[in-house]
Design a protein around this motif. Structure first.
Motif, mmCIF file in Angstrom:
data_model
loop_
_atom_site.group_PDB
_atom_site.id
_atom_site.type_symbol
_atom_site.label_atom_id
_atom_site.label_comp_id
_atom_site.label_asym_id
_atom_site.label_seq_id
_atom_site.Cartn_x
_atom_site.Cartn_y
_atom_site.Cartn_z
ATOM 1 N N ASN A 1 4.801 20.304 28.539
ATOM 2 C CA ASN A 1 6.180 20.509 28.125
ATOM 3 C C ASN A 1 6.313 21.831 27.364
ATOM 4 O OD1 ASN A 1 8.720 20.380 27.054
ATOM 5 N ND2 ASN A 1 8.540 18.237 26.418
ATOM 6 N N GLN B 1 8.437 22.805 25.444
ATOM 7 C CA GLN B 1 8.969 22.692 24.085
ATOM 8 C C GLN B 1 7.876 22.702 23.032
ATOM 9 O OE1 GLN B 1 11.877 19.567 23.658
ATOM 10 N NE2 GLN B 1 13.438 21.064 24.154
ATOM 11 N N TYR B 2 6.666 22.258 23.402
ATOM 12 C CA TYR B 2 5.575 22.321 22.434
ATOM 13 C C TYR B 2 5.350 23.770 22.021
ATOM 14 C CZ TYR B 2 4.454 17.568 23.867
ATOM 15 O OH TYR B 2 4.512 16.241 24.141
ATOM 16 N N GLU C 1 7.591 26.192 22.239
ATOM 17 C CA GLU C 1 8.746 26.674 21.481
ATOM 18 C C GLU C 1 8.654 26.191 20.042
ATOM 19 O OE1 GLU C 1 12.228 25.497 23.655
ATOM 20 O OE2 GLU C 1 12.152 27.321 24.865
ATOM 21 N N ALA C 2 8.252 24.919 19.895
ATOM 22 C CA ALA C 2 8.108 24.379 18.539
ATOM 23 C C ALA C 2 7.049 25.174 17.773
ATOM 24 C CB ALA C 2 7.723 22.909 18.595
ATOM 25 N N ALA C 3 5.943 25.481 18.435
ATOM 26 C CA ALA C 3 4.869 26.238 17.794
ATOM 27 C C ALA C 3 5.345 27.640 17.428
ATOM 28 C CB ALA C 3 3.666 26.311 18.714
ATOM 29 N N LYS C 4 6.156 28.209 18.305
ATOM 30 C CA LYS C 4 6.643 29.577 18.065
ATOM 31 C C LYS C 4 7.570 29.603 16.854
ATOM 32 C CE LYS C 4 9.122 33.233 20.561
ATOM 33 N NZ LYS C 4 8.576 34.333 19.803
ATOM 34 N N VAL C 5 8.468 28.625 16.801
ATOM 35 C CA VAL C 5 9.384 28.550 15.672
ATOM 36 C C VAL C 5 8.608 28.415 14.366
ATOM 37 C CG1 VAL C 5 11.081 27.055 14.557
ATOM 38 C CG2 VAL C 5 11.342 27.644 16.958
ATOM 39 N N ASP C 6 7.496 27.698 14.420
ATOM 40 C CA ASP C 6 6.694 27.495 13.220
ATOM 41 C C ASP C 6 5.742 28.649 12.942
ATOM 42 O OD1 ASP C 6 7.918 25.135 12.788
ATOM 43 O OD2 ASP C 6 6.398 23.904 13.748
ATOM 44 N N GLY C 7 5.863 29.717 13.726
ATOM 45 C CA GLY C 7 5.050 30.899 13.477
ATOM 46 C C GLY C 7 3.566 30.711 13.747
ATOM 47 N N THR C 8 3.238 29.919 14.760
ATOM 48 C CA THR C 8 1.837 29.689 15.091
ATOM 49 C C THR C 8 1.280 30.889 15.837
ATOM 50 O OG1 THR C 8 2.621 27.462 15.516
ATOM 51 C CG2 THR C 8 0.309 27.897 15.978
ATOM 52 N N ARG D 1 -4.210 30.137 17.557
ATOM 53 C CA ARG D 1 -4.087 28.769 17.075
ATOM 54 C C ARG D 1 -3.308 27.904 18.070
ATOM 55 N NH1 ARG D 1 -3.992 25.388 12.429
ATOM 56 N NH2 ARG D 1 -1.834 24.746 12.221
ATOM 57 N N ARG E 1 -5.124 24.686 19.196
ATOM 58 C CA ARG E 1 -4.596 23.441 18.636
ATOM 59 C C ARG E 1 -3.613 22.744 19.571
ATOM 60 N NH1 ARG E 1 -4.797 22.288 13.276
ATOM 61 N NH2 ARG E 1 -4.045 20.279 14.013
ATOM 62 N N ILE E 2 -3.031 23.478 20.511
ATOM 63 C CA ILE E 2 -2.035 22.848 21.389
ATOM 64 C C ILE E 2 -2.470 22.858 22.844
ATOM 65 C CG2 ILE E 2 0.364 22.953 22.195
ATOM 66 C CD1 ILE E 2 1.006 24.074 19.375
ATOM 67 N N LEU F 1 -3.964 19.486 24.822
ATOM 68 C CA LEU F 1 -3.072 18.924 25.838
ATOM 69 C C LEU F 1 -3.691 19.007 27.223
ATOM 70 C CD1 LEU F 1 0.407 20.188 24.634
ATOM 71 C CD2 LEU F 1 -0.493 17.886 24.540
#
Lengths: 317, 369
Positions: free
Chosen positions: A206, A208-209, A211-218, A222, A226-227, A231
């Motif tokens: 997905n 969105q994982y 996008e979520a990581a990007k928003v959190d500045g990953t 990492r 980590r993702i 996955l």
């Protein structure tokens, strides 16, 4: 037991399965049973068996095999190839799959390119590799390096030394150089299937994982560890397990590069593998071949069980 | 942190090679979101509300226009540098991590001067979990949680890094009705406690009305109306907004203005002095009907829904655009409803007249605004 008897009532289902079951029993079931039987018959000879001779039952075949120096060399070569090529090719395939997945244009074209080795005959590829690593001299040996294969040509260019060369696979080459060539070849040949599986896995993740990581500045690194890796872990486990199973059965790739002498000229069988040994022994020592086959089966079983045990802890389904 | 959108426009190029028409997802969006408020972006699917949200987040780049957080122009800033928290429609919780690992993930990303010690990360994670009432579930995997709990994990993960702006994309759409009610109160409470400027997207007008400080109604990329929920409900600027807000929905009739009267069929239901004759749409809220023996509007009764305190008269009218006309009256008046027809007068502040062509509101005397 009750269940099985009850399921016999479903005679129609059994009828449909019958052709497949019969074929499996004849061509898979019986050979397996026969291999086990032969492995425990001492001094087995098919001709003598036809003649009505009986053989003593015992572990002699196994004893002979595990104390035979040639067999242990085969085991060593197989192990080295297996434990280097599987991790290497998996990591490379993961890297390439991630790169392929993230590019826009030429994606399909590159996917096709990367898949080509999979549909090419391994003997044919082996011959090309042999030519690449060759030092083609004249008939009397290595005298004219100008005729060297492309790998040595590149090395000459990089070192700036026109006389520099490495004897990769020709007469007098060392085991280490032979193994390096084999590793490169096997890794390259193993990549397409792994890339295919991992790319398929990546495309089903997905978005969105990310996008979520990007928003959190990953960071990219990492995000990957980590993702992406967790996955993809079911697919990674799959390619590692099948990679090991295939790796222990390595044979045709060596034939591809060295021919059926399984070694450089003047040093036949230097790179023989377990399967190669089994084929060789089959001619006159069917008992030892069967014993070796069972040992190979045991090793694959153990390694696969370890793989499954590790993946149970690390894989996220 | 106030958020200012200036002439924000997003145009998606056509993917179809034969048809080069572009899609204008958001068209010239101008809006200032006051600090610490909860704003609902509301509209039917495809109206550009999610695109707007993703442009605020930085995951999508506007085609033109600017976005400011406070006085900082963040238009060119990438998502990770904007300091926003984003809750996705399907939560996007990392399935292989526990609740705790999910929540602490954004904190572990901090590097350099912002880097936190392990104790700080842990205490902030626990604090965020407490805020969304998840303590005790920290060691679970997302797959072991209910939808509402997953939702709260997603909110905790967005809040833990103390974002300047919190963005929620259809936060309640995956929850069942009861949980939705509960969770929207929860979101309201969390927003009040943290005082973080929050923007959320929804297609459910009831949801938007119930928790937003202000709602923005959008249609096909164009903002229709902005205002406090009650104001928008009471004073819609066009037929679309009037139809979109309210359950049960507004009753719309075809009619005309003739000689200073609003006519539905032959019935002059309302005075409209000083307005030229033209075809109009007439919207009447369900609660805008008053039973009156000689009332101007006659409807054919087809049924009565009893809802306890109120009853809902279901009737038909030849000029009605809806299949049924629904009028809500007090249950005490049940016996006054005739079996065939019923006559109503209309409460003045519950009737809206819209231009027959532009569908824009025609303000009558006595209307607000």
């Amino acid at each position: 037991m009750k269940k099985i008897i009850k399921s016999f009532d479903h005679w129609k289902a059994w009828l449909y399965l019958l052709p497949a079951i019969v074929l499996l029993l004849i061509f898979t079931g019986w050979p397996i049973i026969n291999t086990i039987r032969i492995a425990f018959l001492e001094g087995y000879d098919p001709m003598k068996e036809v003649g009505g001779e009986t053989f003593r039952i015992g572990f002699q075949n196994f004893e002979k095999v595990v104390t035979y120096k040639r067999f242990l060399e085969c085991l060593k070569t197989t192990m080295i190839l297996c434990f280097t090529t599987v991790p290497l090719s998996t990591m490379l395939a993961l890297l390439i799959a991630v790169c392929l997945n993230s590019i826009g244009p030429l994606k399909r074209f590159l996917q096709t390119i990367f898949f080509m080795p999979y549909v090419t005959n391994s003997i044919a590829i082996g011959m090309v590799f042999a030519a690449m690593f060759n030092i083609v001299g004249n008939a009397s040996g290595i005298t004219t390096i100008q005729n060297a294969g492309i790998v040595n040509n590149v090395l000459q260019f990089l070192t700036g030394n026109k006389d520099f060369y490495i004897n990769w696979i020709n007469a007098g080459s060392t085991y280490t150089h032979n193994i390096i060539v084999m590793i490169i070849y096997i890794v390259w040949h193993a990549l397409p299937f792994k890339i295919l599986i991992l790319l398929g896995g990546l495309q089903s993740v997905n978005k969105q994982y990310y996008e979520a990581a990007k928003v959190d500045g990953t960071s990219r690194f990492r995000t990957f560890w980590r993702i992406t890796v967790p996955l993809l872990s079911p697919m990674i486990a799959y390619v590692v397990i099948t990679g090991f199973i295939g790796g222990f059965k390595e044979y045709s790739s060596i034939v591809g590069i060295f021919g059926d002498t399984m070694g450089p000229a003047g040093n036949a069988k230097a790179l023989n593998t377990m399967v190669g040994y089994i084929y060789d022994a089959l001619a006159g020592q069917a008992g030892r071949a069967s014993a070796a086959a069972l040992i190979l089966f045991g090793i694959i079983l153990v390694v696969t069980l370890i793989n499954l045990w590790v993946s149970k802890k690390k894989v996220h389904y | 942190m106030k958020v200012v959108l200036k002439n924000l426009t997003k145009i998606f190029p056509s993917r179809n090679k034969k048809d080069h028409s572009e899609v204008v997802a958001v068209n010239n969006f101008d809006f200032e979101i006051p600090d610490g408020k909860l704003i609902g972006l509301l509209g039917p699917s495809g109206c550009g509300k999610s695109t707007t949200l993703y442009m605020i987040s930085g995951l999508q780049k506007p085609t033109s226009g600017q976005i400011f957080f406070g006085d900082d122009d963040v238009t060119e800033l990438s998502a990770e540098k904007r300091g926003i928290g984003l809750v996705f429609q399907n939560y996007a919780l990392y399935p292989h991590m526990t609740v705790k690992q999910n929540i602490m993930f954004p904190l572990q990303n901090l590097r350099g001067n912002d880097k936190l010690s392990k104790e700080e990360i842990l205490s902030r994670t626990e604090e965020a979990a407490r805020l969304v009432q998840l303590d005790g579930l920290l060691e679970r995997k997302p797959s072991e949680l209910s939808g509402g709990q997953q939702q709260r994990v997603a909110i905790a993960r967005a809040l833990v890094k103390m974002p300047r702006v919190l963005l929620l994309d259809e936060p309640l759409s995956n929850l069942d009705a009861r949980l939705r009610l509960q969770t929207r109160e929860e979101i309201r409470r969390i927003q009040r406690e943290t005082k973080i400027t929050t923007v959320f997207v929804t297609h459910d007008q009831e949801e938007a009305m119930s928790i937003s400080d202000e709602i923005v109604v959008m249609k096909l990329g164009v903002v229709q109306q902005i205002g406090a929920p009650q104001d928008v409900y009471d004073d819609p600027t066009n037929l679309f907004v009037a139809k979109f807000l309210g359950t049960p929905p507004i009753n719309v009739f075809k009619g005309r203005i003739q000689g200073g009267k609003v006519m539905i069929g032959e019935a002059a239901v309302f005075d409209a002095p000083g307005i030229e004759d033209k075809d109009v749409f007439i919207g009447i809220r369900p609660e805008g009907f008053t039973l009156e023996e000689n009332g101007p509007l006659e409807l054919n009764v087809s049924g009565v829904d009893v809802m306890g305190r109120d009853i809902s008269v279901i009737s038909t009218h030849p000029e009605s655009l809806n299949a049924n006309v629904r009028s809500i009256i007090s249950a005490d008046q049940k016996n006054e409803i005739g079996s065939d027809t019923v006559r109503f007068s209309i409460k003045p502040h519950k009737i809206f007249v819209f231009d027959g062509e532009t569908e824009e509101r025609i303000y009558l005397q006595g209307d607000q605004g």
